[in-house]
Design a protein around this motif. Structure first.
Motif, mmCIF file in Angstrom:
data_model
loop_
_atom_site.group_PDB
_atom_site.id
_atom_site.type_symbol
_atom_site.label_atom_id
_atom_site.label_comp_id
_atom_site.label_asym_id
_atom_site.label_seq_id
_atom_site.Cartn_x
_atom_site.Cartn_y
_atom_site.Cartn_z
ATOM 1 N N GLU A 74 0.839 -1.204 0.000
ATOM 2 C CA GLU A 74 0.000 0.000 0.000
ATOM 3 C C GLU A 74 0.873 1.253 0.000
ATOM 4 O O GLU A 74 0.608 2.205 -0.728
ATOM 5 C CB GLU A 74 -0.937 -0.016 1.221
ATOM 6 C CG GLU A 74 -1.957 1.083 1.238
ATOM 7 C CD GLU A 74 -1.465 2.357 1.885
ATOM 8 O OE1 GLU A 74 -1.963 3.434 1.531
ATOM 9 O OE2 GLU A 74 -0.569 2.281 2.746
ATOM 10 N N ALA A 75 1.933 1.249 0.787
ATOM 11 C CA ALA A 75 2.836 2.397 0.830
ATOM 12 C C ALA A 75 3.553 2.580 -0.507
ATOM 13 O O ALA A 75 3.684 3.709 -1.005
ATOM 14 C CB ALA A 75 3.852 2.230 1.960
ATOM 15 N N VAL A 108 4.221 5.405 -5.781
ATOM 16 C CA VAL A 108 4.202 5.289 -7.249
ATOM 17 C C VAL A 108 3.080 6.142 -7.826
ATOM 18 O O VAL A 108 3.249 6.799 -8.862
ATOM 19 C CB VAL A 108 4.080 3.812 -7.681
ATOM 20 C CG1 VAL A 108 3.854 3.694 -9.188
ATOM 21 C CG2 VAL A 108 5.319 3.037 -7.272
ATOM 22 N N LEU A 109 1.928 6.158 -7.160
ATOM 23 C CA LEU A 109 0.819 7.002 -7.617
ATOM 24 C C LEU A 109 1.206 8.482 -7.594
ATOM 25 O O LEU A 109 0.868 9.236 -8.512
ATOM 26 C CB LEU A 109 -0.426 6.768 -6.763
ATOM 27 C CG LEU A 109 -1.677 7.558 -7.133
ATOM 28 C CD1 LEU A 109 -2.109 7.251 -8.555
ATOM 29 C CD2 LEU A 109 -2.795 7.252 -6.154
ATOM 30 N N LEU A 110 1.933 8.905 -6.574
ATOM 31 C CA LEU A 110 2.391 10.297 -6.521
ATOM 32 C C LEU A 110 3.336 10.603 -7.679
ATOM 33 O O LEU A 110 3.235 11.662 -8.308
ATOM 34 C CB LEU A 110 3.073 10.578 -5.182
ATOM 35 C CG LEU A 110 2.170 10.599 -3.955
ATOM 36 C CD1 LEU A 110 3.001 10.777 -2.685
ATOM 37 C CD2 LEU A 110 1.124 11.687 -4.062
ATOM 38 N N VAL A 111 4.244 9.673 -7.973
ATOM 39 C CA VAL A 111 5.163 9.865 -9.097
ATOM 40 C C VAL A 111 4.382 9.915 -10.411
ATOM 41 O O VAL A 111 4.644 10.771 -11.267
ATOM 42 C CB VAL A 111 6.225 8.745 -9.131
ATOM 43 C CG1 VAL A 111 7.022 8.774 -10.428
ATOM 44 C CG2 VAL A 111 7.152 8.861 -7.928
ATOM 45 N N LYS A 165 2.167 12.736 -15.068
ATOM 46 C CA LYS A 165 0.984 13.076 -15.865
ATOM 47 C C LYS A 165 0.960 14.562 -16.185
ATOM 48 O O LYS A 165 0.579 14.977 -17.281
ATOM 49 C CB LYS A 165 -0.283 12.692 -15.099
ATOM 50 C CG LYS A 165 -1.561 13.089 -15.792
ATOM 51 C CD LYS A 165 -2.760 12.770 -14.938
ATOM 52 C CE LYS A 165 -4.025 13.281 -15.594
ATOM 53 N NZ LYS A 165 -5.196 13.087 -14.744
ATOM 54 N N ARG A 166 1.373 15.357 -15.222
ATOM 55 C CA ARG A 166 1.318 16.806 -15.412
ATOM 56 C C ARG A 166 2.551 17.370 -16.128
ATOM 57 O O ARG A 166 2.519 18.491 -16.612
ATOM 58 C CB ARG A 166 1.142 17.490 -14.065
ATOM 59 C CG ARG A 166 -0.280 17.311 -13.543
ATOM 60 C CD ARG A 166 -0.413 17.564 -12.076
ATOM 61 N NE ARG A 166 -1.764 17.422 -11.584
ATOM 62 C CZ ARG A 166 -2.408 16.281 -11.411
ATOM 63 N NH1 ARG A 166 -1.808 15.155 -11.728
ATOM 64 N NH2 ARG A 166 -3.627 16.235 -10.940
ATOM 65 N N MET A 185 -2.726 3.068 -11.696
ATOM 66 C CA MET A 185 -2.153 3.094 -10.345
ATOM 67 C C MET A 185 -3.178 3.529 -9.312
ATOM 68 O O MET A 185 -3.143 3.065 -8.170
ATOM 69 C CB MET A 185 -0.929 4.028 -10.293
ATOM 70 C CG MET A 185 0.338 3.396 -10.812
ATOM 71 S SD MET A 185 0.690 1.755 -10.134
ATOM 72 C CE MET A 185 0.751 2.059 -8.399
ATOM 73 N N GLY A 186 -4.088 4.398 -9.707
ATOM 74 C CA GLY A 186 -5.144 4.810 -8.785
ATOM 75 C C GLY A 186 -6.030 3.638 -8.390
ATOM 76 O O GLY A 186 -6.396 3.485 -7.222
#
Length: 114
Positions: free
Chosen positions: A19-20, A25-28, A33-34, A44-45
């Motif tokens: 989970e961590a 990875v989701l933050l990266v 994406k931006r 990833m979400g």
């Protein structure tokens, strides 16, 4: 510590690490994406969402079996929403499980030696 309690703690530990990792990875992926054309946020979400749901289910089971005080249970829940909080939860849960095993062995040896 009985086997069901140990199993509940083990399940929570097993899901806290992935989970961590999925959160980081989701933050990266969000940054990528931006800043680029790469967009893995939907995948990833979804992965992170499933892991968070599993974490909360296993957290509730562990809280019910271990009978943590509210403050301890709340800490483990808050750690699930912090980046890298799952790693801290895993470390604390490992220490808690080891302490329980040591206490159980000491009680057993005290009964045998008595």
């Amino acid at each position: 510590m009985d086997i069901k309690t140990a199993t509940a703690l083990r399940r929570l530990r097993l899901v806290s690490g992935p989970e961590a990792v999925s959160f980081l990875v989701l933050l990266v992926c969000s940054v990528l994406k931006r800043t680029t054309e790469f967009n893995a946020v939907p995948v990833m979400g979804a992965i992170h969402g499933v892991l968070v749901i599993l974490y909360v289910i296993f957290w509730a089971d562990a809280w019910n079996r271990v009978k943590w005080p509210f403050r301890t249970a709340a800490l483990y829940l808050v750690l699930s929403v912090l980046p890298a909080g799952g790693f801290l939860a895993d470390r604390r849960l490992k220490r808690e499980a080891e302490d329980a095993v040591i206490a159980s062995r000491a009680r057993r040896e005290g009964i045998v030696n008595a």
